[in-house]
Scaffold this active site. Structure first.
Site, PDB file in Angstrom:
ATOM      1  N   LYS A  66       0.813  -1.223   0.000  1.00  0.00           N
ATOM      2  CA  LYS A  66       0.000   0.000   0.000  1.00  0.00           C
ATOM      3  C   LYS A  66       0.848   1.276   0.000  1.00  0.00           C
ATOM      4  O   LYS A  66       0.464   2.268  -0.615  1.00  0.00           O
ATOM      5  CB  LYS A  66      -0.951   0.001   1.202  1.00  0.00           C
ATOM      6  CG  LYS A  66      -2.084  -1.023   1.071  1.00  0.00           C
ATOM      7  CD  LYS A  66      -3.057  -0.917   2.235  1.00  0.00           C
ATOM      8  CE  LYS A  66      -4.117  -1.997   2.160  1.00  0.00           C
ATOM      9  NZ  LYS A  66      -5.098  -1.913   3.261  1.00  0.00           N
ATOM     10  N   ASP A 102     -10.265   2.412   2.414  1.00  0.00           N
ATOM     11  CA  ASP A 102     -10.391   1.658   3.666  1.00  0.00           C
ATOM     12  C   ASP A 102     -11.195   2.424   4.727  1.00  0.00           C
ATOM     13  O   ASP A 102     -12.064   1.852   5.392  1.00  0.00           O
ATOM     14  CB  ASP A 102      -9.000   1.326   4.238  1.00  0.00           C
ATOM     15  CG  ASP A 102      -8.352   0.137   3.541  1.00  0.00           C
ATOM     16  OD1 ASP A 102      -9.082  -0.701   2.973  1.00  0.00           O
ATOM     17  OD2 ASP A 102      -7.109   0.041   3.571  1.00  0.00           O
ATOM     18  N   ALA A 128      -1.226   2.116  15.524  1.00  0.00           N
ATOM     19  CA  ALA A 128      -0.757   3.327  14.837  1.00  0.00           C
ATOM     20  C   ALA A 128      -0.037   2.957  13.544  1.00  0.00           C
ATOM     21  O   ALA A 128       0.838   3.674  13.077  1.00  0.00           O
ATOM     22  CB  ALA A 128       0.158   4.136  15.763  1.00  0.00           C
ATOM     23  N   ASN A 151      -1.293   3.195  21.227  1.00  0.00           N
ATOM     24  CA  ASN A 151      -0.456   2.205  20.556  1.00  0.00           C
ATOM     25  C   ASN A 151       0.609   1.677  21.505  1.00  0.00           C
ATOM     26  O   ASN A 151       1.046   2.372  22.416  1.00  0.00           O
ATOM     27  CB  ASN A 151       0.223   2.854  19.332  1.00  0.00           C
ATOM     28  CG  ASN A 151       0.855   1.822  18.425  1.00  0.00           C
ATOM     29  OD1 ASN A 151       0.219   0.817  18.091  1.00  0.00           O
ATOM     30  ND2 ASN A 151       2.099   2.025  18.033  1.00  0.00           N
ATOM     31  N   ARG A 152       1.011   0.401  21.260  1.00  0.00           N
ATOM     32  CA  ARG A 152       2.074  -0.221  22.062  1.00  0.00           C
ATOM     33  C   ARG A 152       3.316   0.668  22.053  1.00  0.00           C
ATOM     34  O   ARG A 152       3.899   0.944  23.092  1.00  0.00           O
ATOM     35  CB  ARG A 152       2.371  -1.607  21.473  1.00  0.00           C
ATOM     36  CG  ARG A 152       3.455  -2.368  22.154  1.00  0.00           C
ATOM     37  CD  ARG A 152       3.586  -3.747  21.567  1.00  0.00           C
ATOM     38  NE  ARG A 152       3.948  -3.730  20.152  1.00  0.00           N
ATOM     39  CZ  ARG A 152       4.063  -4.811  19.394  1.00  0.00           C
ATOM     40  NH1 ARG A 152       3.820  -6.001  19.904  1.00  0.00           N
ATOM     41  NH2 ARG A 152       4.398  -4.718  18.113  1.00  0.00           N
ATOM     42  N   ALA A 154       4.312   4.048  22.004  1.00  0.00           N
ATOM     43  CA  ALA A 154       3.583   5.296  22.258  1.00  0.00           C
ATOM     44  C   ALA A 154       3.999   6.414  21.306  1.00  0.00           C
ATOM     45  O   ALA A 154       3.164   7.229  20.900  1.00  0.00           O
ATOM     46  CB  ALA A 154       3.802   5.732  23.708  1.00  0.00           C
ATOM     47  N   MET A 211     -10.820  -4.916  13.349  1.00  0.00           N
ATOM     48  CA  MET A 211     -10.633  -4.818  11.885  1.00  0.00           C
ATOM     49  C   MET A 211     -10.326  -6.165  11.237  1.00  0.00           C
ATOM     50  O   MET A 211     -10.549  -6.347  10.047  1.00  0.00           O
ATOM     51  CB  MET A 211      -9.501  -3.843  11.569  1.00  0.00           C
ATOM     52  CG  MET A 211      -9.947  -2.409  11.529  1.00  0.00           C
ATOM     53  SD  MET A 211      -8.741  -1.488  10.560  1.00  0.00           S
ATOM     54  CE  MET A 211      -9.119   0.146  11.081  1.00  0.00           C
ATOM     55  N   TYR A 213     -10.830 -10.128  10.373  1.00  0.00           N
ATOM     56  CA  TYR A 213     -12.037 -10.932  10.167  1.00  0.00           C
ATOM     57  C   TYR A 213     -11.610 -12.382   9.986  1.00  0.00           C
ATOM     58  O   TYR A 213     -10.437 -12.679   9.765  1.00  0.00           O
ATOM     59  CB  TYR A 213     -12.834 -10.426   8.965  1.00  0.00           C
ATOM     60  CG  TYR A 213     -12.010 -10.277   7.716  1.00  0.00           C
ATOM     61  CD1 TYR A 213     -11.425  -9.058   7.394  1.00  0.00           C
ATOM     62  CD2 TYR A 213     -11.773 -11.362   6.871  1.00  0.00           C
ATOM     63  CE1 TYR A 213     -10.644  -8.919   6.266  1.00  0.00           C
ATOM     64  CE2 TYR A 213     -10.990 -11.233   5.742  1.00  0.00           C
ATOM     65  CZ  TYR A 213     -10.426 -10.013   5.443  1.00  0.00           C
ATOM     66  OH  TYR A 213      -9.643  -9.886   4.334  1.00  0.00           O
TER      67      TYR A 213
HETATM   68  P1  NDP Z   1       0.805  -2.534  10.584  1.00  0.00           P
HETATM   69  O1  NDP Z   1       1.825  -3.619  10.567  1.00  0.00           O
HETATM   70  O2  NDP Z   1       1.050  -1.283   9.793  1.00  0.00           O
HETATM   71  O3  NDP Z   1       0.578  -2.066  12.112  1.00  0.00           O
HETATM   72  C1  NDP Z   1       0.392  -3.012  13.111  1.00  0.00           C
HETATM   73  C2  NDP Z   1      -0.084  -2.324  14.400  1.00  0.00           C
HETATM   74  O4  NDP Z   1      -0.420  -3.344  15.336  1.00  0.00           O
HETATM   75  C3  NDP Z   1       0.959  -1.439  15.062  1.00  0.00           C
HETATM   76  O5  NDP Z   1       0.320  -0.344  15.643  1.00  0.00           O
HETATM   77  C4  NDP Z   1       1.558  -2.389  16.130  1.00  0.00           C
HETATM   78  O6  NDP Z   1       2.086  -1.717  17.245  1.00  0.00           O
HETATM   79  C5  NDP Z   1       0.314  -3.142  16.550  1.00  0.00           C
HETATM   80  N1  NDP Z   1       0.588  -4.443  17.141  1.00  0.00           N
HETATM   81  C6  NDP Z   1       1.035  -5.562  16.522  1.00  0.00           C
HETATM   82  N2  NDP Z   1       1.138  -6.578  17.401  1.00  0.00           N
HETATM   83  C7  NDP Z   1       0.756  -6.095  18.614  1.00  0.00           C
HETATM   84  C8  NDP Z   1       0.644  -6.653  19.919  1.00  0.00           C
HETATM   85  N3  NDP Z   1       0.940  -7.929  20.170  1.00  0.00           N
HETATM   86  N4  NDP Z   1       0.208  -5.863  20.913  1.00  0.00           N
HETATM   87  C9  NDP Z   1      -0.108  -4.565  20.687  1.00  0.00           C
HETATM   88  N5  NDP Z   1      -0.021  -3.977  19.478  1.00  0.00           N
HETATM   89  C10 NDP Z   1       0.398  -4.729  18.451  1.00  0.00           C
HETATM   90  O7  NDP Z   1      -0.572  -3.223  10.161  1.00  0.00           O
HETATM   91  P2  NDP Z   1      -1.832  -2.537   9.487  1.00  0.00           P
HETATM   92  O8  NDP Z   1      -2.064  -1.241  10.171  1.00  0.00           O
HETATM   93  O9  NDP Z   1      -1.686  -2.534   8.017  1.00  0.00           O
HETATM   94  O10 NDP Z   1      -3.019  -3.567   9.802  1.00  0.00           O
HETATM   95  C11 NDP Z   1      -3.544  -3.746  11.104  1.00  0.00           C
HETATM   96  C12 NDP Z   1      -4.676  -4.745  11.086  1.00  0.00           C
HETATM   97  O11 NDP Z   1      -5.817  -4.240  10.401  1.00  0.00           O
HETATM   98  C13 NDP Z   1      -4.301  -6.035  10.387  1.00  0.00           C
HETATM   99  O12 NDP Z   1      -4.649  -7.102  11.231  1.00  0.00           O
HETATM  100  C14 NDP Z   1      -5.118  -6.035   9.109  1.00  0.00           C
HETATM  101  O13 NDP Z   1      -5.499  -7.355   8.730  1.00  0.00           O
HETATM  102  C15 NDP Z   1      -6.335  -5.220   9.510  1.00  0.00           C
HETATM  103  N6  NDP Z   1      -6.974  -4.561   8.350  1.00  0.00           N
HETATM  104  C16 NDP Z   1      -8.263  -4.890   8.009  1.00  0.00           C
HETATM  105  C17 NDP Z   1      -8.900  -4.295   6.934  1.00  0.00           C
HETATM  106  C18 NDP Z   1     -10.306  -4.689   6.573  1.00  0.00           C
HETATM  107  O14 NDP Z   1     -10.765  -4.363   5.451  1.00  0.00           O
HETATM  108  N7  NDP Z   1     -11.060  -5.321   7.442  1.00  0.00           N
HETATM  109  C19 NDP Z   1      -8.214  -3.285   6.096  1.00  0.00           C
HETATM  110  C20 NDP Z   1      -6.866  -2.982   6.548  1.00  0.00           C
HETATM  111  C21 NDP Z   1      -6.290  -3.617   7.636  1.00  0.00           C
HETATM  112  P3  NDP Z   1       3.618  -1.177  17.276  1.00  0.00           P
HETATM  113  O15 NDP Z   1       3.613   0.119  16.522  1.00  0.00           O
HETATM  114  O16 NDP Z   1       3.931  -1.030  18.701  1.00  0.00           O
HETATM  115  O17 NDP Z   1       4.458  -2.235  16.591  1.00  0.00           O
END
Ligand code: NDP
Length: 265
Positions: A66, A102, A128, A151-152, A154, A211, A213
């Site tokens: 993306k 999205d 985030a 967010n984890r 911060a 988010m 599914y």
């Molecule tokens: P990114 O990899 O960009 O971001 C992941 C985020 O999740 C970060 O904020 C990360 O925190 C946090 N995270 C990951 N593991 C943990 C944990 N164990 N505990 C706490 N925080 C955690 O992913 P995306 O933003 O692209 O996607 C996020 C989710 O949204 C995905 O699961 C994706 O499938 C879903 N999604 C669904 C869509 C839909 O149409 N339904 C569309 C787009 C996304 P940190 O910054 O601390 O690493």
């Protein structure tokens, strides 16, 4: 001639987008074909070029491309600009228009399908990353009373908070706060990891939106135990697809029968 569209990702085998768009095309009588294309991790731009050379009219883009799609676009919609990521490309006379559907998909699922009112409500976004960033502007456009990003890491939440002029911090900043809409935009559910959320973040009548599914996550269990109504992200997936379909074809499909069919498996 049948117009060609596709979704590009890696992996892509699991994608429901070809099925969703085939159902939309059938329902609206649009003469189009929609494929799933696996691009190599360093071969996204070349894959897109091949597709355009072969007559491709538009593409959806999913993980991990993306941000690259954002850079590839020759023009961007304001919502793609705000998201810093593109999930919908349109090809026209050498131009590549980048959009992001999205956030609109999430808002439509929450408001139209779930019947929740975003205007005036307190909204918490967990995460985030790209998904969180992409939904903030469309949510703000609904005029919520307040938006907070937790967010984890911060600092990443603080960065988004500054960009969008909303609240932000680590999970520890959630103590003593309550929200009417809690959106899990983290990928923690993929690892079956729970988030450190106080039960009180879910205000009475809260909608908790996961988010992800296709699976029950610890977030959904936490929210349900705290008395919240729980939603998964399948509706967002169908609605972001419908918005992309509208961008390409100028026709808005009826999402309800498509969502119902997907829920049947
Ligand atoms: P990114 O990899 O960009 O971001 C992941 C985020 O999740 C970060 O904020 C990360 O925190 C946090 N995270 C990951 N593991 C943990 C944990 N164990 N505990 C706490 N925080 C955690 O992913 P995306 O933003 O692209 O996607 C996020 C989710 O949204 C995905 O699961 C994706 O499938 C879903 N999604 C669904 C869509 C839909 O149409 N339904 C569309 C787009 C996304 P940190 O910054 O601390 O690493």
């Amino acid at each position: 001639m049948t117009d060609r569209y596709a979704v590009f990702g890696n992996p892509i085998g699991h994608s429901k987008s070809p099925r969703i768009h085939a159902l939309f095309a059938q329902q609206t009588g649009q003469d189009m074909d929609y494929a799933a294309i696996l691009a190599s991790v360093d071969g996204f731009a070349a894959s897109i070029r091949d597709f355009v050379a072969g007559g491709g009219r538009g593409a959806n883009v999913t993980v991990p491309f993306k941000e690259e799609a954002f850079r590839l676009a020759t023009e961007l919609t304001p919502r793609a600009q705000a998201a810093g990521a593109v999930n919908t490309l349109s090809f026209d006379s050498g131009r590549i228009r980048g959009d992001n559907t999205d956030g609109a998909g999430l808002v439509r699922d929450i408001a139209a399908n779930r019947g929740a009112t975003i205007a005036g409500s307190r909204v918490l976004i967990l995460g985030a990353g790209g998904a969180a960033r992409g939904v903030i502007l469309p949510l703000l456009e609904q005029q919520p009373a307040a938006v907070f990003v937790a967010n984890r890491t911060a600092e990443k939440a603080a960065g988004l908070a500054t960009t969008f002029a909303v609240g932000g911090g680590g999970f520890d900043a959630l103590a003593g706060r309550a929200f009417d809409l809690v959106i899990n935009a983290t990928s923690a559910g993929l690892a079956d990891a729970a988030l450190p959320l106080p039960a009180a973040v879910f205000a009475p009548g809260c909608l908790a939106y996961e988010m992800l599914y296709g699976r029950d996550t610890p977030f959904m269990a936490q929210a349900s135990a705290a008395g919240a109504t729980v939603a998964d992200g399948l509706g967002m997936l169908v609605e972001q697809a419908a918005e992309a379909f509208f961008v390409w074809r100028g026709v808005r499909p009826d999402t309800a029968p498509v969502l119902a069919e997907l829920r049947q498996g």
